[in-house]
Write a protein that holds these residues in place. Structure first.
Motif: not given
Length: 477
Positions: A334, A284, A316, A301
């Protein structure tokens, strides 16, 4: 009932990879088995595999020994005894099995040896001993020839290294050279070798060995740091030096300049020192960059199994975790955070590039000093060779000069590494958001860290809320 036998074939080198030599051996062995009314039930083949080198494992030879011991086959047919063994210990392992199973069959196309009798075993031991000596003699001659070729800067044959044409090892393969240069720029920009290895494997780059599911990490690393890229000749993995201590150069086209190659080598070595044996993989963009707005702990993440309606992609989040010492009270989707930060960073870097003049490529300031030291070493060696100074005098003066030369070379490598890294990391000004997300994750993180030192994610309150950009605080450098 016909005796069930296995056919064993082997050849040490098959540069073309067409297995023609082992195919001919198998035909002759099967013909001999027919003459003796034996049934061939298994063909064991070790193509392009040495029986002389101690560190080489012959997979099918080992399988054949296991099948013999287990009673799955009743004997072996080989083209010649030296196809089976060139090391006495391999022959003894075979003889031990024939001791345990006295009725085993054994035959070779070129000789008639009975491993079941004392006389036959003695003759086999003598023949393998002579084959071993012959391999030793050939190895010594080949090593001497390769050293002589290396000292002259010539190639010693074999398959062309990746980056050069297969039909002419002295000519660069433009497509492969382009892939190497691009991978080197990625290394300088922070991309892992493992990421490059995965992409190369998918694209069929790097000359992967036939039959392997995954390229080895060290194979890709060697391609990107190979001294041959700048024309240096190697011998047994080391750069070969001439009498005056300078690298021997080969008679092939170069892919890198010395500055480019030294920068890549220094970057790889530096990464190994900083993170020995530690995986640098990231999933991430803001893992380790984002921080909780309440407790200021680093946020990483993590997968959120919930999916948007109609979407197949796994979502995520960036979540403050109690496991990592955080408060566990702050989290955010995310994708939205990544896109916002990417837009801010690319805008900032475009504005910075618009007002910052592009620096002219600089040369290392001590280049002349290094050249002078190298000349001094050569003059000292020439003076001893012409009897102007004694060996004792040479050995008193040489170490200081050599130490200074090595220190200057290290400083030069460090200088160009930092210069090339800055160039590689500063190429993001004209990227679009889509182009940014198409880059390897390590490259994305380097671009973000070029502008930001952290991203603070502030709490949004309870319940499902609309994404609020004002709660995402970038900390600019």
């Amino acid at each position: 009932m016909a005796r069930k036998v296995g056919v064993y074939t082997r050849i040490s080198r098959d540069d073309e990879g067409e297995s023609l030599g082992v195919a001919r051996q198998q035909q002759d062995c099967e013909r001999l088995a027919d003459l003796r009314s034996w049934q061939v039930v298994k063909a064991y083949e070790d193509n392009d595999v040495s029986a002389f080198k101690r560190n080489v494992v012959r997979d099918d030879f080992e399988l054949m020994l296991r099948d013999l011991r287990a009673g799955l086959i009743d004997g072996i047919v080989a083209y010649d005894l030296d196809r089976l063994a060139r090391q006495p210990q391999d022959l003894e392992r075979l003889i031990e099995i024939f001791d345990e199973r006295p009725r085993l069959e054994f035959a070779t196309v070129t000789n008639d040896i009975n491993l079941g009798s004392p006389d036959g075993r003695t003759m086999a031991r003598i023949m393998v001993a002579f084959a071993n000596k012959s391999s030793h003699d050939a190895s010594r001659r080949i090593k001497r020839k390769h050293l002589e070729l290396a000292q002259q800067g010539k190639d010693s044959g074999g398959p062309a290294p990746y980056g050069w044409r297969r039909d002419d090892r002295t000519k660069v393969d433009p497509e492969a050279a382009s892939a190497i240069r691009e991978a080197q720029r990625e290394i300088l920009a922070g991309v892992r070798i493992g990421t490059i290895r995965t992409r190369w494997q998918e694209q069929g780059l790097g000359n992967p060995r036939a039959g392997t599911k995954r390229m080895a990490h060290h194979h890709v690393e060697h391609i990107l740091t190979n001294p041959r890229l700048v024309g240096y000749r190697t011998y047994h993995g080391e750069i070969l030096l001439s009498e005056n201590g300078e690298p021997v150069t080969g008679n092939w086209e170069r892919i890198n300049t010395l500055e480019e190659w030294e920068a890549v080598c220094a970057a790889v070595a530096e990464r190994k020192q900083k993170q020995p044996g530690k995986s640098l993989a990231r999933k991430y963009l803001l893992s380790g960059i984002a921080r909780c707005g309440l407790c200021k702990t680093k946020i990483r993440g993590q997968v959120n199994n919930q999916r948007k309606p109609g979407s197949k992609a796994t979502r995520y989040t960036y979540q403050c975790s109690v496991v990592n010492g955080g408060c566990g009270k702050v989290g955010r989707t995310g994708e939205a955070v990544d896109r916002l930060i990417t837009q801010l960073v690319l805008t900032e870097q475009r504005e910075r590039a618009a007002v910052t003049a592009v620096p002219v490529e600089q040369r290392w300031s001590r280049e002349n000093e290094l050249e002078q030291v190298i000349q001094d070493i050569g003059q000292l060696v020439d003076a001893e060779r012409s009897k102007q100074i004694t060996v004792a005098t040479l050995l008193q003066l040489l170490p200081t000069k050599e130490r200074l030369r090595d220190e200057l070379k290290l400083e030069r490598a460090r200088f160009y590494k930092e210069q090339k890294q800055a160039e590689a990391k500063g190429e993001a000004a004209n990227l679009t958001v889509e182009e940014f997300f198409a880059l390897p994750i390590e490259r994305q993180q380097e671009i973000v860290l070029h502008s930001l030192s952290a991203v603070i994610i502030h709490p949004a309150g309870r319940g499902r809320r609309k994404f609020n950009p004002s709660l995402i605080e970038p900390v600019w450098r």
